[in-house]
Design a protein around this motif. Structure first.
Motif, PDB file in Angstrom:
ATOM      1  N   GLY A  77      14.951 -26.558  -8.548  1.00  0.00           N
ATOM      2  CA  GLY A  77      13.527 -26.234  -8.480  1.00  0.00           C
ATOM      3  C   GLY A  77      13.022 -25.937  -7.082  1.00  0.00           C
ATOM      4  N   THR A  78      13.871 -25.340  -6.254  1.00  0.00           N
ATOM      5  CA  THR A  78      13.511 -25.073  -4.864  1.00  0.00           C
ATOM      6  C   THR A  78      13.429 -23.577  -4.610  1.00  0.00           C
ATOM      7  N   THR A  79      12.442 -23.168  -3.820  1.00  0.00           N
ATOM      8  CA  THR A  79      12.386 -21.800  -3.337  1.00  0.00           C
ATOM      9  C   THR A  79      13.309 -21.715  -2.124  1.00  0.00           C
ATOM     10  N   VAL A  80      14.235 -20.747  -2.159  1.00  0.00           N
ATOM     11  CA  VAL A  80      15.251 -20.658  -1.105  1.00  0.00           C
ATOM     12  C   VAL A  80      15.336 -19.242  -0.549  1.00  0.00           C
ATOM     13  N   ALA A  81      15.774 -19.141   0.693  1.00  0.00           N
ATOM     14  CA  ALA A  81      16.056 -17.845   1.297  1.00  0.00           C
ATOM     15  C   ALA A  81      17.383 -17.339   0.756  1.00  0.00           C
ATOM     16  N   LEU A  82      17.449 -16.052   0.449  1.00  0.00           N
ATOM     17  CA  LEU A  82      18.684 -15.442  -0.047  1.00  0.00           C
ATOM     18  C   LEU A  82      19.182 -14.418   0.964  1.00  0.00           C
ATOM     19  N   LYS A  83      20.438 -14.527   1.304  1.00  0.00           N
ATOM     20  CA  LYS A  83      21.054 -13.565   2.217  1.00  0.00           C
ATOM     21  C   LYS A  83      21.923 -12.573   1.457  1.00  0.00           C
TER      22      LYS A  83
END
Length: 113
Positions: A77-83
C-alpha cells in the motif's frame, strides 16, 4: 521511429484545437512525456521541426516536461518511485506495483494568438 507519428498527431490536435477556437497562430506548446513511455524527447524535438512546417504551429516553441515514474504497491500500500516498468517495490520487494505516472504523453497546454 514512432516519434514521427506521435508528433504528427500532436500537431494535428493542437492545430485543430487552435482553429476551433479562432486562433491565427500557435505560439507555444508544452508536452508531458513520461520517463517510462519509451519516447525519446530528442527524437520528438527533431520530428517537431519537420512536421510543424506550414501549419499554425510553424513558429511555435516546444517545451517537453519529463514526468518521473511512480506506482502504487498493491501488497504494502505504498506509493513508490519507479525506474523501470514492472519493477519491484523498493519497500516490500514484490512485483505487484501498478504504474500511476511516468508512461504518459500528453499535451499540457498551448498558447495561441
Amino acid at each position: 521511429m514512432h516519434e514521427m507519428s506521435l508528433m504528427e498527431s500532436v500537431i494535428e490536435i493542437i492545430c485543430g484545437t487552435a482553429r476551433l477556437n479562432g486562433a491565427r497562430r500557435v505560439k507555444s506548446v508544452r508536452l508531458d512525456v513520461g520517463v517510462l513511455s519509451h519516447v525519446d524527447p530528442n527524437a520528438l524535438l527533431f520530428c517537431y521541426d519537420a512536421v510543424r512546417r506550414g501549419t499554425l504551429a510553424d513558429r511555435a516553441r516546444l517545451e517537453i516536461n519529463r514526468i518521473t515514474g511512480e506506482g502504487w504497491c498493491l501488497d504494502c500500500g505504498t506509493t513508490v518511485a519507479l525506474k523501470e516498468r514492472f519493477g519491484a517495490c523498493p519497500h516490500c520487494g514484490r512485483h505487484r506495483v501498478q504504474m500511476t505516472a511516468g508512461d504518459e504523453l500528453k499535451i499540457r497546454d498551448m498558447e495561441v494568438i
